[in-house]
Design an enzyme around this catalytic site. Structure first.
Site, PDB file in Angstrom:
ATOM      1  N   ARG A  11      11.948  -7.270   2.483  1.00  0.00           N
ATOM      2  CA  ARG A  11      13.018  -7.830   1.644  1.00  0.00           C
ATOM      3  C   ARG A  11      14.405  -7.534   2.218  1.00  0.00           C
ATOM      4  O   ARG A  11      15.294  -8.384   2.208  1.00  0.00           O
ATOM      5  CB  ARG A  11      12.903  -7.261   0.227  1.00  0.00           C
ATOM      6  CG  ARG A  11      13.983  -7.742  -0.750  1.00  0.00           C
ATOM      7  CD  ARG A  11      13.722  -7.210  -2.141  1.00  0.00           C
ATOM      8  NE  ARG A  11      13.647  -5.765  -2.165  1.00  0.00           N
ATOM      9  CZ  ARG A  11      14.689  -4.955  -2.255  1.00  0.00           C
ATOM     10  NH1 ARG A  11      15.929  -5.461  -2.301  1.00  0.00           N
ATOM     11  NH2 ARG A  11      14.541  -3.639  -2.289  1.00  0.00           N
ATOM     12  N   ARG A  12      14.601  -6.336   2.741  1.00  0.00           N
ATOM     13  CA  ARG A  12      15.911  -5.941   3.251  1.00  0.00           C
ATOM     14  C   ARG A  12      16.001  -6.175   4.764  1.00  0.00           C
ATOM     15  O   ARG A  12      15.136  -5.697   5.519  1.00  0.00           O
ATOM     16  CB  ARG A  12      16.185  -4.475   2.928  1.00  0.00           C
ATOM     17  CG  ARG A  12      16.378  -4.189   1.449  1.00  0.00           C
ATOM     18  CD  ARG A  12      16.553  -2.694   1.208  1.00  0.00           C
ATOM     19  NE  ARG A  12      15.319  -1.964   1.464  1.00  0.00           N
ATOM     20  CZ  ARG A  12      15.255  -0.638   1.617  1.00  0.00           C
ATOM     21  NH1 ARG A  12      16.362   0.085   1.596  1.00  0.00           N
ATOM     22  NH2 ARG A  12      14.094  -0.049   1.821  1.00  0.00           N
ATOM     23  N   LYS A  48      -1.244  -3.582  -8.085  1.00  0.00           N
ATOM     24  CA  LYS A  48      -2.166  -3.097  -9.115  1.00  0.00           C
ATOM     25  C   LYS A  48      -1.359  -2.713 -10.346  1.00  0.00           C
ATOM     26  O   LYS A  48      -1.197  -1.534 -10.678  1.00  0.00           O
ATOM     27  CB  LYS A  48      -2.982  -1.926  -8.574  1.00  0.00           C
ATOM     28  CG  LYS A  48      -3.889  -2.331  -7.412  1.00  0.00           C
ATOM     29  CD  LYS A  48      -4.688  -1.175  -6.862  1.00  0.00           C
ATOM     30  CE  LYS A  48      -5.587  -1.625  -5.710  1.00  0.00           C
ATOM     31  NZ  LYS A  48      -6.369  -0.505  -5.137  1.00  0.00           N
ATOM     32  N   LYS A  85      -7.310   1.809 -13.568  1.00  0.00           N
ATOM     33  CA  LYS A  85      -7.680   3.049 -12.871  1.00  0.00           C
ATOM     34  C   LYS A  85      -6.458   3.894 -12.560  1.00  0.00           C
ATOM     35  O   LYS A  85      -6.565   5.129 -12.439  1.00  0.00           O
ATOM     36  CB  LYS A  85      -8.477   2.730 -11.607  1.00  0.00           C
ATOM     37  CG  LYS A  85      -7.747   1.877 -10.567  1.00  0.00           C
ATOM     38  CD  LYS A  85      -6.912   2.671  -9.596  1.00  0.00           C
ATOM     39  CE  LYS A  85      -6.096   1.761  -8.695  1.00  0.00           C
ATOM     40  NZ  LYS A  85      -5.295   2.530  -7.709  1.00  0.00           N
ATOM     41  N   ASP A 128     -12.579   2.214  -6.933  1.00  0.00           N
ATOM     42  CA  ASP A 128     -11.138   2.466  -6.904  1.00  0.00           C
ATOM     43  C   ASP A 128     -10.770   3.637  -7.800  1.00  0.00           C
ATOM     44  O   ASP A 128      -9.865   4.422  -7.494  1.00  0.00           O
ATOM     45  CB  ASP A 128     -10.397   1.201  -7.336  1.00  0.00           C
ATOM     46  CG  ASP A 128      -8.987   1.135  -6.780  1.00  0.00           C
ATOM     47  OD1 ASP A 128      -8.585   2.046  -6.029  1.00  0.00           O
ATOM     48  OD2 ASP A 128      -8.271   0.166  -7.098  1.00  0.00           O
ATOM     49  N   SER A 141      -3.273   9.712  -3.374  1.00  0.00           N
ATOM     50  CA  SER A 141      -3.009   8.923  -4.571  1.00  0.00           C
ATOM     51  C   SER A 141      -1.658   9.249  -5.202  1.00  0.00           C
ATOM     52  O   SER A 141      -1.414  10.374  -5.646  1.00  0.00           O
ATOM     53  CB  SER A 141      -4.114   9.156  -5.602  1.00  0.00           C
ATOM     54  OG  SER A 141      -3.777   8.595  -6.848  1.00  0.00           O
ATOM     55  N   ARG A 142      -0.792   8.244  -5.275  1.00  0.00           N
ATOM     56  CA  ARG A 142       0.509   8.448  -5.922  1.00  0.00           C
ATOM     57  C   ARG A 142       0.349   8.754  -7.403  1.00  0.00           C
ATOM     58  O   ARG A 142       1.077   9.569  -7.968  1.00  0.00           O
ATOM     59  CB  ARG A 142       1.367   7.197  -5.761  1.00  0.00           C
ATOM     60  CG  ARG A 142       1.733   6.827  -4.354  1.00  0.00           C
ATOM     61  CD  ARG A 142       2.566   5.568  -4.343  1.00  0.00           C
ATOM     62  NE  ARG A 142       2.757   5.052  -2.989  1.00  0.00           N
ATOM     63  CZ  ARG A 142       3.413   3.938  -2.709  1.00  0.00           C
ATOM     64  NH1 ARG A 142       3.935   3.230  -3.688  1.00  0.00           N
ATOM     65  NH2 ARG A 142       3.557   3.534  -1.464  1.00  0.00           N
ATOM     66  N   VAL A 157       6.724   3.588  -5.748  1.00  0.00           N
ATOM     67  CA  VAL A 157       6.374   3.128  -7.090  1.00  0.00           C
ATOM     68  C   VAL A 157       5.060   3.752  -7.536  1.00  0.00           C
ATOM     69  O   VAL A 157       4.064   3.726  -6.815  1.00  0.00           O
ATOM     70  CB  VAL A 157       6.263   1.589  -7.130  1.00  0.00           C
ATOM     71  CG1 VAL A 157       5.773   1.124  -8.501  1.00  0.00           C
ATOM     72  CG2 VAL A 157       7.616   0.956  -6.819  1.00  0.00           C
ATOM     73  N   GLU A 175       2.580   2.937 -10.171  1.00  0.00           N
ATOM     74  CA  GLU A 175       2.278   1.839 -11.086  1.00  0.00           C
ATOM     75  C   GLU A 175       1.778   2.313 -12.441  1.00  0.00           C
ATOM     76  O   GLU A 175       2.072   1.725 -13.475  1.00  0.00           O
ATOM     77  CB  GLU A 175       1.248   0.892 -10.459  1.00  0.00           C
ATOM     78  CG  GLU A 175       1.748   0.085  -9.265  1.00  0.00           C
ATOM     79  CD  GLU A 175       2.553  -1.141  -9.665  1.00  0.00           C
ATOM     80  OE1 GLU A 175       2.944  -1.246 -10.852  1.00  0.00           O
ATOM     81  OE2 GLU A 175       2.799  -1.983  -8.785  1.00  0.00           O
TER      82      GLU A 175
END
Length: 322
Positions: free
Chosen positions: A32-33, A102, A183, A236, A246-247, A267, A269
């Site tokens: 995008r940038r 997700k 999940k 998942d 895993s964030r 992010v 989610e």
């Protein structure tokens, strides 16, 4: 211009581009940038989101969206769920879109429904136990692309299938999409348990009861039962609830320790999804206790200890009782 088009140069978008490029096919990766596209083109490494993995020469970088999709029949949309509506609004409606986020649409609905409401006729969703760090390194993995458009699903399968990434197809868009959504919330709960040092028994219980909760929700939305126990469901969930990559799990652990769940601007989610799903469950009279606990903790209404107490002190019932 031919080859795979990947719209979004975060960790997952970069990993998908690198994976596909290993087969020798040309890949266009859109950022995008402009400064991000220029930096990636120069250093050939996404040091912010996927450090240590070099972009093959066949990966072409651009920040011009029109140029990125020129002549394409379909493209991977690999931006966070909050950015999907704006990106779709800028794309030609003749383009097939494979949604890789997700998360849910702003109104709590499915992103595939949003895409169709905007006029996209060819829509698919990609989901599975796919940590970008591992796919980018070429470690063995599998994923699912689901669509009622079998030609689009087959095209994505063909483009993404490599010796290290096995791609399955499915017609169950609902199950594949929503499994990847829910999940994340269960993984946040798993992270909260890790932060509270609740142990392996608690983690196993949380994953098992979380799968049950996922199944109730997915089936209520019209998903197929086998999808719940497939790669985009159970697969998942296990990866996201247990992995150090895993964030969402890490964000839950940070919350439990009184820390900021944001990870370098990446992010998470599940933080947004938990509130949307809890609101849906309340409005429709559905019992999603883990979702409710995570939503209240994420919103600061409950402490992690209070959330745990609400889960453990629920009325006694048979294991498979709804």
């Amino acid at each position: 211009m031919s080859g795979l088009r990947v719209l979004g140069a975060g960790g997952w978008g970069t990993a998908l581009a690198v994976n596909a490029a290993r087969t020798g096919q040309p890949v266009t990766l859109w950022a995008r940038r402009p400064e991000v596209a220029a930096r990636l083109a120069e250093v050939r490494e996404n040091r912010e989101y996927l450090p240590g993995i070099l972009l093959p020469d066949s990966v072409r970088l651009t920040s011009d969206l029109g140029e990125a999709v020129q002549g394409a029949e379909w493209a991977l949309v690999v931006v966070p769920s909050v950015g999907v509506p704006d990106l779709l609004a800028q794309l030609p409606r003749s383009l097939g879109v494979v949604l890789c986020a997700k998360g849910l649409a702003p109104d709590g609905g499915r992103l595939t429904d949003l895409a169709r409401s905007l006029g996209f006729a060819r829509v698919a969703v990609l989901s599975g136990p796919n940590h970008a760090e591992e796919v980018g390194r070429g470690l063995p993995a599998a994923t699912v692309v689901a669509s009622t458009d079998e030609a689009l699903a087959f095209a994505a399968q063909t483009a993404l299938m490599t010796p290290s990434l096995r791609v399955y197809t499915s017609t169950d868009e609902v199950g594949v999409e929503l499994g990847g959504v829910l999940k994340n919330v269960i993984a946040l709960a798993a992270g909260l348990g890790d932060g509270l040092q609740l142990g392996d028994n608690a983690k196993a219980t949380l994953i098992t009861r979380g799968l049950r909760e996922m199944g109730r929700y997915l089936l209520s939305q019209g998903a197929q039962e086998e999808t719940v126990y497939g790669l985009s469901g159970l697969g998942d969930l296990v990866a996201t609830a247990t992995s150090l990559h895993s964030r969402n799990r890490a964000a839950g652990e940070a919350i439990a320790r009184g820390q900021n769940p944001a990870q370098g601007g990446k992010v998470v989610e599940g933080l947004r999804t938990a509130g949307l799903l809890d609101a849906w469950a309340t409005a429709h009279g559905h019992d999603l206790p883990i979702v409710r606990a995570v939503a209240r903790v994420a919103a600061g209404e409950w402490t992690p200890a209070v959330g745990l107490r609400h889960l453990m002190e629920r009325d006694a019932k048979a294991e498979h009782e709804e």
